[in-house]
Design a protein around this motif. Structure first.
Motif, PDB file in Angstrom:
ATOM      1  N   CYS A  26       0.830  -1.241   0.221  1.00 50.43           N
ATOM      2  CA  CYS A  26       0.012  -0.098   0.104  1.00 50.43           C
ATOM      3  C   CYS A  26       0.992   1.102  -0.100  1.00 50.43           C
ATOM      4  N   VAL A  27       0.427   2.359  -0.822  1.00 51.39           N
ATOM      5  CA  VAL A  27       1.312   3.516  -0.822  1.00 51.39           C
ATOM      6  C   VAL A  27       0.213   4.522  -0.699  1.00 51.39           C
ATOM      7  N   VAL A  28       0.708   5.423   0.399  1.00 51.94           N
ATOM      8  CA  VAL A  28      -0.200   6.651   0.528  1.00 51.94           C
ATOM      9  C   VAL A  28       0.960   7.989   0.175  1.00 51.94           C
ATOM     10  N   PHE A  29       0.227   9.031  -0.471  1.00 48.28           N
ATOM     11  CA  PHE A  29       1.204  10.020  -0.697  1.00 48.28           C
ATOM     12  C   PHE A  29      -0.020  11.224  -0.870  1.00 48.28           C
ATOM     13  N   ALA A  30       0.702  12.324  -0.579  1.00 48.68           N
ATOM     14  CA  ALA A  30       0.010  13.591  -0.484  1.00 48.68           C
ATOM     15  C   ALA A  30      -0.511  14.060  -2.109  1.00 48.68           C
ATOM     16  N   THR A  31      -1.647  14.646  -2.364  1.00 45.73           N
ATOM     17  CA  THR A  31      -2.025  15.097  -3.664  1.00 45.73           C
ATOM     18  C   THR A  31      -1.708  16.545  -3.633  1.00 45.73           C
ATOM     19  N   THR A  32      -0.942  16.892  -4.443  1.00 39.47           N
ATOM     20  CA  THR A  32      -0.538  18.296  -4.783  1.00 39.47           C
ATOM     21  C   THR A  32      -0.333  18.694  -6.097  1.00 39.47           C
ATOM     22  N   ALA A  33      -0.062  19.842  -6.230  1.00 42.13           N
ATOM     23  CA  ALA A  33       0.100  20.468  -7.848  1.00 42.13           C
ATOM     24  C   ALA A  33       1.516  19.948  -8.388  1.00 42.13           C
ATOM     25  N   SER A  34       2.285  19.565  -7.473  1.00 41.05           N
ATOM     26  CA  SER A  34       3.665  18.827  -7.949  1.00 41.05           C
ATOM     27  C   SER A  34       4.125  17.512  -7.453  1.00 41.05           C
ATOM     28  N   ALA A  35       2.894  16.795  -6.967  1.00 48.20           N
ATOM     29  CA  ALA A  35       3.167  15.315  -6.497  1.00 48.20           C
ATOM     30  C   ALA A  35       3.052  14.553  -7.888  1.00 48.20           C
ATOM     31  N   PHE A  36       4.091  14.718  -8.858  1.00 47.26           N
ATOM     32  CA  PHE A  36       4.136  14.179 -10.119  1.00 47.26           C
ATOM     33  C   PHE A  36       4.643  12.549 -10.121  1.00 47.26           C
ATOM     34  N   HIS A  37       3.699  11.756 -10.621  1.00 48.55           N
ATOM     35  CA  HIS A  37       3.708  10.314 -10.655  1.00 48.55           C
ATOM     36  C   HIS A  37       3.423   9.521 -11.994  1.00 48.55           C
ATOM     37  N   GLY A  38       3.890   8.430 -12.025  1.00 46.04           N
ATOM     38  CA  GLY A  38       3.518   7.753 -13.426  1.00 46.04           C
ATOM     39  C   GLY A  38       3.902   6.225 -13.399  1.00 46.04           C
ATOM     40  N   VAL A  39       3.676   5.430 -14.335  1.00 51.05           N
ATOM     41  CA  VAL A  39       3.713   4.129 -14.459  1.00 51.05           C
ATOM     42  C   VAL A  39       4.594   3.741 -15.801  1.00 51.05           C
ATOM     43  N   PRO A  40       5.778   3.451 -15.560  1.00 49.69           N
ATOM     44  CA  PRO A  40       6.436   3.294 -16.970  1.00 49.69           C
ATOM     45  C   PRO A  40       5.931   1.851 -17.756  1.00 49.69           C
ATOM     46  N   HIS A  41       6.310   1.616 -18.962  1.00 46.71           N
ATOM     47  CA  HIS A  41       5.885   0.328 -19.488  1.00 46.71           C
ATOM     48  C   HIS A  41       5.825  -1.020 -18.651  1.00 46.71           C
ATOM     49  N   VAL A  42       4.859  -1.532 -18.619  1.00 46.06           N
ATOM     50  CA  VAL A  42       4.444  -2.814 -17.957  1.00 46.06           C
ATOM     51  C   VAL A  42       4.832  -3.843 -19.065  1.00 46.06           C
ATOM     52  N   ARG A  43       5.892  -4.957 -18.436  1.00 44.78           N
ATOM     53  CA  ARG A  43       6.556  -5.494 -19.345  1.00 44.78           C
ATOM     54  C   ARG A  43       6.025  -7.083 -18.841  1.00 44.78           C
ATOM     55  N   CYS A  44       5.008  -7.291 -18.243  1.00 47.78           N
ATOM     56  CA  CYS A  44       4.466  -8.866 -17.966  1.00 47.78           C
ATOM     57  C   CYS A  44       4.237  -9.583 -18.904  1.00 47.78           C
ATOM     58  N   ALA A  45       3.833 -10.718 -18.932  1.00 41.69           N
ATOM     59  CA  ALA A  45       3.557 -11.736 -19.782  1.00 41.69           C
ATOM     60  C   ALA A  45       2.142 -11.442 -20.368  1.00 41.69           C
ATOM     61  N   ALA A  46       1.878 -11.970 -21.421  1.00 43.39           N
ATOM     62  CA  ALA A  46       0.696 -11.886 -21.890  1.00 43.39           C
ATOM     63  C   ALA A  46      -0.466 -12.768 -21.104  1.00 43.39           C
ATOM     64  N   GLY A  47      -1.714 -12.316 -20.869  1.00 47.14           N
ATOM     65  CA  GLY A  47      -2.669 -12.770 -19.960  1.00 47.14           C
ATOM     66  C   GLY A  47      -2.663 -12.281 -18.537  1.00 47.14           C
ATOM     67  N   ARG A  48      -1.503 -11.525 -18.344  1.00 46.20           N
ATOM     68  CA  ARG A  48      -1.342 -11.031 -16.974  1.00 46.20           C
ATOM     69  C   ARG A  48      -1.569  -9.463 -16.864  1.00 46.20           C
TER      70      ARG A  48
END
Length: 178
Positions: free
Chosen positions: A87-109
């Motif tokens: 579980c991740v908890v973080f503040a939501t602000t105008a500068s709380a930048f986040h993202g998810v780079p490419h997912v590389r899991c196998a097909a079907g996952r």
């Protein structure tokens, strides 16, 4: 309040923008700072994000870490693997930048998570502040342009949700027909 310092928080029963996320192989989430004002509850300000990862057997090679970026979006300052029950908890602000780079899991996952957002009621209408997507350093011009266009469309959509009956359910039905 002990964990975050925030008090008088409440959950959003409508789950606006929240809920289950399912990102398949080669999927990603562009770097962004989240929306700060609720589109329907005009006096609410978003304060915290809670993300619970639901990926059993996830490995580093599957990719899809949550990246927390610096305020200038120069580089990620933390990468958090989306392993089961983390579980991740973080503040939501105008500068709380986040993202998810490419997912590389196998097909079907896929990379699965549950996102919940917590708000304070500021007692006065808050200005619209929709999700603010930004390019990563080194993104090509076409990607930068697409992100800028998307940001404008997202702001217009947020405005429509606040000022008209148009909402996520109607938008989903329209997109399915298209």
């Amino acid at each position: 309040g002990a964990l975050t310092g925030e008090t008088n928080l409440h959950a959003d029963p409508s789950l606006e923008g929240a809920g289950l996320s399912d990102v398949g192989p080669d999927g990603y989430v562009n770097v962004h700072a989240d929306f700060l004002s609720h589109s329907r509850e005009r006096t609410w300000t978003r304060r915290l994000n809670l993300i619970l990862f639901l990926n059993e057997g996830w490995s580093e090679g599957d990719g899809g870490a949550l990246e927390l970026w610096d305020a200038e979006v120069r580089s990620p300052v933390r990468r958090i693997a989306p392993v089961f029950n983390r579980c991740v908890v973080f503040a939501t602000t105008a500068s709380a930048f986040h993202g998810v780079p490419h997912v590389r899991c196998a097909a079907g996952r896929s990379r699965k998570s549950l996102a919940l957002y917590y708000y304070s009621d500021d007692g006065a209408p808050r200005p619209i502040r929709s999700t603010h997507y930004v390019p990563r350093p080194g993104d090509p011009l076409a990607t930068r342009l697409a992100i800028r266009i998307d940001r404008g469309l997202l702001h217009a959509y947020t405005w429509l949700k606040r000022h008209t009956p148009f909402g996520d359910r109607l938008a989903s039905r329209l997109l399915k027909k298209l």
